[in-house]
Design an enzyme around this catalytic site. Sequence first.
Site, PDB file in Angstrom:
ATOM      1  N   ARG A  61       0.814  -1.210   0.000  1.00 18.08           N
ATOM      2  CA  ARG A  61       0.000   0.000   0.000  1.00 18.08           C
ATOM      3  C   ARG A  61       0.848   1.260   0.000  1.00 18.08           C
ATOM      4  O   ARG A  61       0.579   2.206  -0.733  1.00 18.08           O
ATOM      5  CB  ARG A  61      -0.941   0.010   1.216  1.00 18.08           C
ATOM      6  CG  ARG A  61      -2.138  -0.927   1.104  1.00 18.08           C
ATOM      7  CD  ARG A  61      -1.790  -2.404   1.069  1.00 18.08           C
ATOM      8  NE  ARG A  61      -1.060  -2.826   2.264  1.00 18.08           N
ATOM      9  CZ  ARG A  61      -0.378  -3.964   2.346  1.00 18.08           C
ATOM     10  NH1 ARG A  61      -0.299  -4.790   1.312  1.00 18.08           N
ATOM     11  NH2 ARG A  61       0.258  -4.294   3.465  1.00 18.08           N
ATOM     12  N   CYS A  95      -5.438  -2.821   8.512  1.00 18.70           N
ATOM     13  CA  CYS A  95      -4.267  -2.198   7.887  1.00 18.70           C
ATOM     14  C   CYS A  95      -4.600  -0.726   7.764  1.00 18.70           C
ATOM     15  O   CYS A  95      -5.550  -0.360   7.060  1.00 18.70           O
ATOM     16  CB  CYS A  95      -3.978  -2.803   6.513  1.00 18.70           C
ATOM     17  SG  CYS A  95      -2.712  -1.886   5.589  1.00 18.70           S
ATOM     18  N   THR A  97      -2.854   1.810   6.371  1.00 20.30           N
ATOM     19  CA  THR A  97      -2.558   2.420   5.077  1.00 20.30           C
ATOM     20  C   THR A  97      -3.606   2.067   4.040  1.00 20.30           C
ATOM     21  O   THR A  97      -3.936   2.883   3.165  1.00 20.30           O
ATOM     22  CB  THR A  97      -1.159   1.983   4.590  1.00 20.30           C
ATOM     23  OG1 THR A  97      -0.218   2.112   5.661  1.00 20.30           O
ATOM     24  CG2 THR A  97      -0.697   2.847   3.431  1.00 20.30           C
ATOM     25  N   THR A 137       3.075   4.128   8.611  1.00 21.30           N
ATOM     26  CA  THR A 137       3.866   3.996   7.396  1.00 21.30           C
ATOM     27  C   THR A 137       3.986   5.355   6.708  1.00 21.30           C
ATOM     28  O   THR A 137       3.182   6.274   6.924  1.00 21.30           O
ATOM     29  CB  THR A 137       3.220   3.017   6.408  1.00 21.30           C
ATOM     30  OG1 THR A 137       1.978   3.580   5.932  1.00 21.30           O
ATOM     31  CG2 THR A 137       2.971   1.655   7.027  1.00 21.30           C
ATOM     32  N   LYS A 176       7.295  -7.472   9.989  1.00 21.14           N
ATOM     33  CA  LYS A 176       6.776  -8.353   8.940  1.00 21.14           C
ATOM     34  C   LYS A 176       7.691  -9.556   8.718  1.00 21.14           C
ATOM     35  O   LYS A 176       7.234 -10.634   8.317  1.00 21.14           O
ATOM     36  CB  LYS A 176       6.594  -7.570   7.639  1.00 21.14           C
ATOM     37  CG  LYS A 176       5.430  -6.583   7.674  1.00 21.14           C
ATOM     38  CD  LYS A 176       5.316  -5.814   6.366  1.00 21.14           C
ATOM     39  CE  LYS A 176       4.156  -4.827   6.380  1.00 21.14           C
ATOM     40  NZ  LYS A 176       2.834  -5.484   6.370  1.00 21.14           N
ATOM     41  N   CYS A 206      -0.021   1.798  12.616  1.00 15.62           N
ATOM     42  CA  CYS A 206       0.263   0.738  11.649  1.00 15.62           C
ATOM     43  C   CYS A 206       0.044  -0.550  12.417  1.00 15.62           C
ATOM     44  O   CYS A 206       0.514  -0.679  13.561  1.00 15.62           O
ATOM     45  CB  CYS A 206       1.691   0.829  11.128  1.00 15.62           C
ATOM     46  SG  CYS A 206       2.224  -0.639  10.213  1.00 15.62           S
TER      47      CYS A 206
END
Length: 252
Positions: A61, A95, A97, A137, A176, A206
């Site tokens: 994204r 999420c 973003t 982010t 991640k 985030c």
Amino acid sequence: MDLPPRIVLAQQEGAMLGVLGGMGPMATVDFMGKVVRNTPAACDQEHIPMVVCSAVNIPDRTAAILGEGADPFPAMRDTLRRLEAAGASCIAIPCNTAHYWHAALQAETSVRVLHIVDAVADTLAGQEGGCIGVLATSGTIKAGIYQKRLALRGFACRTPDAAGQTDVMRAIRLVKAGQLAEATAILRAQAEVLVAAGCRQVVMACTEIPVALASVGGALRSTLVDATEALASACIEACAAGTNDPAMGLAA
């Protein structure tokens, strides 16, 4: 423990929470856990039914927002349709973003798609306006996802400086990749910088960040706002109230 009658009624009427997940997989599992932990249930049958699609194929994204990657909207729309077909009566996207495409996704369906920033704003409700730190982010920050929506509630947002934001993005990638210890140290430091700059609270904006900062305690813990948990609580309320109740409204 007796479940509030409104939740029992919602279950009887077939409430089903759809989770448009996979961004990333660990954050999706964290969100689901928070829905379960925050639901006042005493047995399996009193929990909120969920249908989850961990759509790890959705393009990045932030890269898309920065003009450096493929458009994730088609993949998100396809996942949304799968959740609809599976019987979802409201949908959450764990999420932050991805909420850049919230309005476009909502336009594709009559099923309510909850907005994570509205959930955070409700968590902050009752507080006087002031400076709120946002760890997110680079895509979320560039798109103004938090700045625009929280401004409507009287809050100004502060984000890390350029070097700090580079560190935040590195930490998100570490989460991640399953490298939590290093990510925790980086994100804790950046949260402390925002507090020192005058932010009364810092939103973990985030869904990887609450995973990394789950073990943080002390004074810093009281300043942290978990956007994932706020969304989970909003989903529980939506399922309790009935997602097609006009009084609930559709998120803009």
